[in-house]
Design a protein around this motif. Sequence first.
Motif, PDB file in Angstrom:
ATOM      1  N   ALA A   1     -12.769  39.611   9.467  1.00 35.50           N
ATOM      2  CA  ALA A   1     -13.390  39.903   8.309  1.00 35.50           C
ATOM      3  C   ALA A   1     -14.529  40.400   8.507  1.00 35.50           C
ATOM      4  CB  ALA A   1     -13.779  38.563   7.470  1.00 35.50           C
ATOM      5  N   GLY A   2     -15.124  40.809   9.483  1.00 29.50           N
ATOM      6  CA  GLY A   2     -16.504  41.708   9.657  1.00 29.50           C
ATOM      7  C   GLY A   2     -17.674  40.928   9.055  1.00 29.50           C
ATOM      8  N   ILE A   3     -17.691  39.627   8.900  1.00 28.95           N
ATOM      9  CA  ILE A   3     -18.686  38.667   8.198  1.00 28.95           C
ATOM     10  C   ILE A   3     -19.263  37.761   9.598  1.00 28.95           C
ATOM     11  CG2 ILE A   3     -19.097  37.033   6.617  1.00 28.95           C
ATOM     12  CD1 ILE A   3     -16.562  38.024   5.240  1.00 28.95           C
ATOM     13  N   ASN A   4     -20.542  37.827   9.490  1.00 26.08           N
ATOM     14  CA  ASN A   4     -21.491  36.969  10.475  1.00 26.08           C
ATOM     15  C   ASN A   4     -20.916  35.542  10.445  1.00 26.08           C
ATOM     16  OD1 ASN A   4     -23.687  35.118  11.132  1.00 26.08           O
ATOM     17  ND2 ASN A   4     -24.618  37.002  11.645  1.00 26.08           N
ATOM     18  N   ILE A   5     -20.754  34.766  11.659  1.00 27.25           N
ATOM     19  CA  ILE A   5     -20.254  33.606  11.619  1.00 27.25           C
ATOM     20  C   ILE A   5     -20.955  32.613  10.952  1.00 27.25           C
ATOM     21  CG2 ILE A   5     -21.316  33.153  13.884  1.00 27.25           C
ATOM     22  CD1 ILE A   5     -18.761  31.392  14.835  1.00 27.25           C
ATOM     23  N   ARG A   6     -22.108  32.899  10.902  1.00 27.76           N
ATOM     24  CA  ARG A   6     -23.136  31.952  10.182  1.00 27.76           C
ATOM     25  C   ARG A   6     -22.719  31.855   8.602  1.00 27.76           C
ATOM     26  NH1 ARG A   6     -25.273  28.183  11.710  1.00 27.76           N
ATOM     27  NH2 ARG A   6     -27.186  28.246  10.667  1.00 27.76           N
ATOM     28  N   GLN A   7     -22.287  33.037   8.282  1.00 31.26           N
ATOM     29  CA  GLN A   7     -21.910  33.176   6.847  1.00 31.26           C
ATOM     30  C   GLN A   7     -20.601  32.298   6.669  1.00 31.26           C
ATOM     31  OE1 GLN A   7     -24.994  34.200   5.164  1.00 31.26           O
ATOM     32  NE2 GLN A   7     -23.522  34.603   3.459  1.00 31.26           N
ATOM     33  N   ILE A   8     -19.571  32.493   7.395  1.00 27.86           N
ATOM     34  CA  ILE A   8     -18.400  31.765   7.238  1.00 27.86           C
ATOM     35  C   ILE A   8     -18.920  30.187   7.342  1.00 27.86           C
ATOM     36  CG2 ILE A   8     -16.471  31.254   8.560  1.00 27.86           C
ATOM     37  CD1 ILE A   8     -16.262  33.992   7.442  1.00 27.86           C
ATOM     38  N   GLN A   9     -19.698  29.722   8.175  1.00 33.05           N
ATOM     39  CA  GLN A   9     -20.168  28.313   8.368  1.00 33.05           C
ATOM     40  C   GLN A   9     -20.889  27.853   7.082  1.00 33.05           C
ATOM     41  OE1 GLN A   9     -22.856  28.737  11.630  1.00 33.05           O
ATOM     42  NE2 GLN A   9     -20.766  28.087  13.215  1.00 33.05           N
ATOM     43  N   LYS A  10     -21.508  28.659   6.313  1.00 33.43           N
ATOM     44  CA  LYS A  10     -22.074  28.580   5.215  1.00 33.43           C
ATOM     45  C   LYS A  10     -21.197  28.588   4.004  1.00 33.43           C
ATOM     46  CE  LYS A  10     -26.716  29.777   6.128  1.00 33.43           C
ATOM     47  NZ  LYS A  10     -27.735  31.060   5.857  1.00 33.43           N
ATOM     48  N   TYR A  11     -20.064  29.138   3.888  1.00 36.93           N
ATOM     49  CA  TYR A  11     -19.033  29.123   2.940  1.00 36.93           C
ATOM     50  C   TYR A  11     -18.357  27.938   2.953  1.00 36.93           C
ATOM     51  CZ  TYR A  11     -19.927  34.367   2.257  1.00 36.93           C
ATOM     52  OH  TYR A  11     -20.540  35.435   2.173  1.00 36.93           O
ATOM     53  N   GLU A  12     -17.674  27.554   4.274  1.00 35.83           N
ATOM     54  CA  GLU A  12     -17.085  26.533   4.508  1.00 35.83           C
ATOM     55  C   GLU A  12     -17.859  25.061   4.106  1.00 35.83           C
ATOM     56  OE1 GLU A  12     -15.345  26.044   8.237  1.00 35.83           O
ATOM     57  OE2 GLU A  12     -14.021  28.055   7.917  1.00 35.83           O
TER      58      GLU A  12
ATOM     59  N   LYS B   1     -23.189  33.401  -4.882  1.00 37.19           N
ATOM     60  CA  LYS B   1     -21.926  33.700  -5.040  1.00 37.19           C
ATOM     61  C   LYS B   1     -21.396  34.716  -4.020  1.00 37.19           C
ATOM     62  CE  LYS B   1     -21.690  32.275  -9.761  1.00 37.19           C
ATOM     63  NZ  LYS B   1     -20.771  31.227  -9.942  1.00 37.19           N
ATOM     64  N   VAL B   2     -20.225  34.539  -3.732  1.00 40.53           N
ATOM     65  CA  VAL B   2     -19.377  35.413  -2.700  1.00 40.53           C
ATOM     66  C   VAL B   2     -19.156  36.699  -3.517  1.00 40.53           C
ATOM     67  CG1 VAL B   2     -17.612  35.487  -1.091  1.00 40.53           C
ATOM     68  CG2 VAL B   2     -18.577  33.376  -1.548  1.00 40.53           C
ATOM     69  N   SER B   3     -19.547  37.888  -2.740  1.00 45.44           N
ATOM     70  CA  SER B   3     -19.128  39.095  -3.584  1.00 45.44           C
ATOM     71  C   SER B   3     -17.649  39.437  -3.435  1.00 45.44           C
ATOM     72  CB  SER B   3     -19.994  40.288  -2.708  1.00 45.44           C
ATOM     73  OG  SER B   3     -19.444  40.506  -1.526  1.00 45.44           O
ATOM     74  N   LEU B   4     -17.227  40.424  -4.243  1.00 39.23           N
ATOM     75  CA  LEU B   4     -15.902  40.777  -4.311  1.00 39.23           C
ATOM     76  C   LEU B   4     -15.448  41.171  -2.974  1.00 39.23           C
ATOM     77  CD1 LEU B   4     -13.115  40.901  -5.872  1.00 39.23           C
ATOM     78  CD2 LEU B   4     -14.020  43.046  -6.794  1.00 39.23           C
ATOM     79  N   LYS B   5     -16.306  42.244  -2.466  1.00 37.85           N
ATOM     80  CA  LYS B   5     -15.984  42.786  -1.011  1.00 37.85           C
ATOM     81  C   LYS B   5     -15.798  41.905  -0.241  1.00 37.85           C
ATOM     82  CE  LYS B   5     -18.204  46.023   2.073  1.00 37.85           C
ATOM     83  NZ  LYS B   5     -19.160  46.875   2.264  1.00 37.85           N
ATOM     84  N   ILE B   6     -16.777  40.689   0.021  1.00 34.60           N
ATOM     85  CA  ILE B   6     -16.483  39.639   0.931  1.00 34.60           C
ATOM     86  C   ILE B   6     -15.292  38.827   0.676  1.00 34.60           C
ATOM     87  CG2 ILE B   6     -17.560  37.546   1.804  1.00 34.60           C
ATOM     88  CD1 ILE B   6     -20.132  38.877   1.699  1.00 34.60           C
ATOM     89  N   SER B   7     -14.998  38.441  -0.391  1.00 38.34           N
ATOM     90  CA  SER B   7     -13.623  37.734  -0.708  1.00 38.34           C
ATOM     91  C   SER B   7     -12.374  38.657  -0.437  1.00 38.34           C
ATOM     92  CB  SER B   7     -13.772  37.567  -2.350  1.00 38.34           C
ATOM     93  OG  SER B   7     -14.806  36.747  -2.881  1.00 38.34           O
ATOM     94  N   VAL B   8     -12.571  39.991  -0.704  1.00 39.95           N
ATOM     95  CA  VAL B   8     -11.330  40.860  -0.276  1.00 39.95           C
ATOM     96  C   VAL B   8     -11.335  40.540   1.387  1.00 39.95           C
ATOM     97  CG1 VAL B   8     -10.406  42.979  -0.099  1.00 39.95           C
ATOM     98  CG2 VAL B   8     -11.286  42.233  -2.446  1.00 39.95           C
TER      99      VAL B   8
END
Length: 70
Positions: free
Chosen positions: A23-34, A42-49
Amino acid sequence: MENKIKQLRITSGLTQRELSERAGINIRQIQKYEVGDPEIGKVSLKISVALADALGVKDLRELLNKSDNV
């Protein structure tokens, strides 16, 4: 959305690192989202896509829908 990301990631057989790289997203962000960290906002549309693409989700509503009744 946070539980949905984790659920889809596990179903896809991906680690957090693999999802991060796809996804090209930092792993720390993935962990925080989970975990639903309230500090991420809020998660941006760009990151959601990007997450939907990385998880193979064809309909973005599947990722964004908080209920399991998609």
